[in-house]
Design an enzyme around this catalytic site. Structure first.
Site, mmCIF file in Angstrom:
data_model
loop_
_atom_site.group_PDB
_atom_site.id
_atom_site.type_symbol
_atom_site.label_atom_id
_atom_site.label_comp_id
_atom_site.label_asym_id
_atom_site.label_seq_id
_atom_site.Cartn_x
_atom_site.Cartn_y
_atom_site.Cartn_z
ATOM 1 N N GLU A 39 89.634 77.221 -26.171
ATOM 2 C CA GLU A 39 90.068 77.177 -27.574
ATOM 3 C C GLU A 39 90.232 78.552 -28.190
ATOM 4 O O GLU A 39 91.276 78.862 -28.759
ATOM 5 C CB GLU A 39 89.073 76.361 -28.406
ATOM 6 C CG GLU A 39 89.453 76.279 -29.884
ATOM 7 C CD GLU A 39 88.560 75.353 -30.684
ATOM 8 O OE1 GLU A 39 88.373 75.610 -31.884
ATOM 9 O OE2 GLU A 39 88.042 74.366 -30.123
ATOM 10 N N ASP A 63 82.451 79.050 -27.411
ATOM 11 C CA ASP A 63 81.796 78.547 -28.609
ATOM 12 C C ASP A 63 81.235 79.676 -29.465
ATOM 13 O O ASP A 63 81.400 79.678 -30.691
ATOM 14 C CB ASP A 63 80.676 77.573 -28.231
ATOM 15 C CG ASP A 63 81.224 76.290 -27.627
ATOM 16 O OD1 ASP A 63 82.289 76.349 -26.991
ATOM 17 O OD2 ASP A 63 80.596 75.238 -27.793
#
Length: 382
Positions: free
Chosen positions: A277, A19
């Site tokens: 991600e 993140d």
């Protein structure tokens, strides 16, 4: 939105570094390419320091690479919100900050920046407004994605030219390998980066490479997979700098690389195993064969994400080639015996490189996430 306009980005650090990696790339690009002033609020500066060693976890305020970095602490300071406020990746704004947003005459553009997904519903949710239940504020969903009608994915303007120059320069690659303590390649050696979560599939893949006909050097950055790799070699724990050999396999443990160093690792390797991600997106831009491990979610919620991406990525591929990719990815994400599937995947190595180039052209066609986000916020602020 005029250059110099202030944006606030909020990030809570979960799942180690993904993140903060995404929000840091976004903040830096907003400053460098769009001339914006950015305050990045981070709750865990110690984790951030692993990506950027220059970060001082003991400071409440510091500036690095043009971004003002603020420690997101409680109680939250009394501060005027910027013209745009980004609630990144499922975090929630401090109540005090929401109140401050509501007090402004010109309300900030409030963005809920979601996780990346290839699922069909993403297009339908992109850009939708969500009025606050109590305050005179509206939040907009901004959905990263791989198709038109979504926000796209992160890519800096100079990323591909920098990558191409690096891959065209043996000197630059040699200097990179030397900087992280990796020796010269053996004849015919395949270099593979392995960045993953814990998985029983790791031992199967390592055994395949050890018993294979080609020499493989597997480069493992410090991560959650280190325990599985240590058990494969019957070691209590492997630490940074260690090399272990079995058959045709050499495993080398790398330090945690900063973002620029990790990009170079992806560019220099022949194949990249990535997770989550941020590393997944960077591997897509690396132009090399890749294997993705999605973040495991409750009730198998990660499986639709995997299948949706495969449906897009494999469109137009020959059946055998597509099947080799789907089987390997599914087993890798299901803790399966992936080793026997590797030869079927790897024999298409040259095709995967071509497929990567075509995929990058597709992503370029929908624009990079940061530019799309700036355009969206400009429209909402008019």
């Amino acid at each position: 939105m005029k250059p110099g306009t202030r944006w606030d980005i909020f990030c809570t650090v979960i799942d180690n570094y993904g993140d903060i990696g995404i929000t840091w790339r976004l903040a830096r690009q907003l400053v460098h390419e769009h001339g914006l002033q950015v305050r990045l609020w981070v709750d865990d500066l110690e984790s951030f320091r692993h990506l950027r060693p220059e970060i001082r976890p003991d400071l409440e305020t510091q500036t690095f690479s043009g971004v003002e970095i603020r420690h997101w602490s409680t109680p939250f300071p009394d501060i005027e919100p910027g013209a745009v406020v980004i609630e990144a990746l499922a975090c929630h704004l401090p109540a005090e900050f929401e109140q401050a947003m509501a007090r402004k005459q010109a309300k900030p553009v409030w963005i809920n920046l979601e996780y990346l997904s290839a699922e069909d519903w993403v297009q339908g949710c992109h850009g939708l407004p969500s009025p606050h239940p109590r305050l005179p504020l509206v939040k907009y969903f901004f959905m990263p994605g791989y198709v038109a009608g979504t926000g796209g994915v992160l890519k800096e303007r100079e990323l591909l030219p920098t990558r191409d120059a690096f891959q065209a320069s043996p000197h630059a690659q040699d200097a990179f390998w030397q900087s992280i303590g990796v020796p010269d390649s053996k004849a015919g050696e395949i270099r593979i980066s392995l960045f993953s979560y814990e998985s029983a599939a790791i031992a199967s893949q390592l055994a395949c490479w050890a018993n294979g006909s080609e020499p493989v050097r597997c480069l493992v950055p410090l991560s959650k997979s280190l325990g599985e790799v240590s058990r494969f070699f019957d070691e209590p724990v492997l630490s940074i700098g260690m090399n272990r050999n079995r058959g045709n396999l050499t495993v080398q443990i790398l330090p945690m690389l900063d973002q620029d160093g990790y990009d170079q690792l992806l560019w220099a390797c022949d194949c990249n195993f990535v997770r989550g991600e941020d590393s997944f997106v960077r591997a897509q831009w690396a132009g090399k064969p890749l294997v993705w491990q999605a973040y495991r979610q409750q009730e198998g919620a990660h499986w639709p994400k995997i299948e949706a991406f495969l449906d897009l990525y494999c469109a137009g591929l020959e059946a055998e080639m597509e099947q080799s990719l789907r089987i390997l990815w599914r087993l890798w994400n299901d803790n399966g015996a992936v080793g026997p599937t590797w030869p079927s995947f790897w024999k298409y190595r040259a095709y995967w490189i071509r497929q990567s180039t075509a995929w990058q052209a597709r992503l370029d066609g929908i624009g990079d996430l940061t530019s799309n986000l700036v355009k969206f916020c400009n429209e909402k602020s008019e």
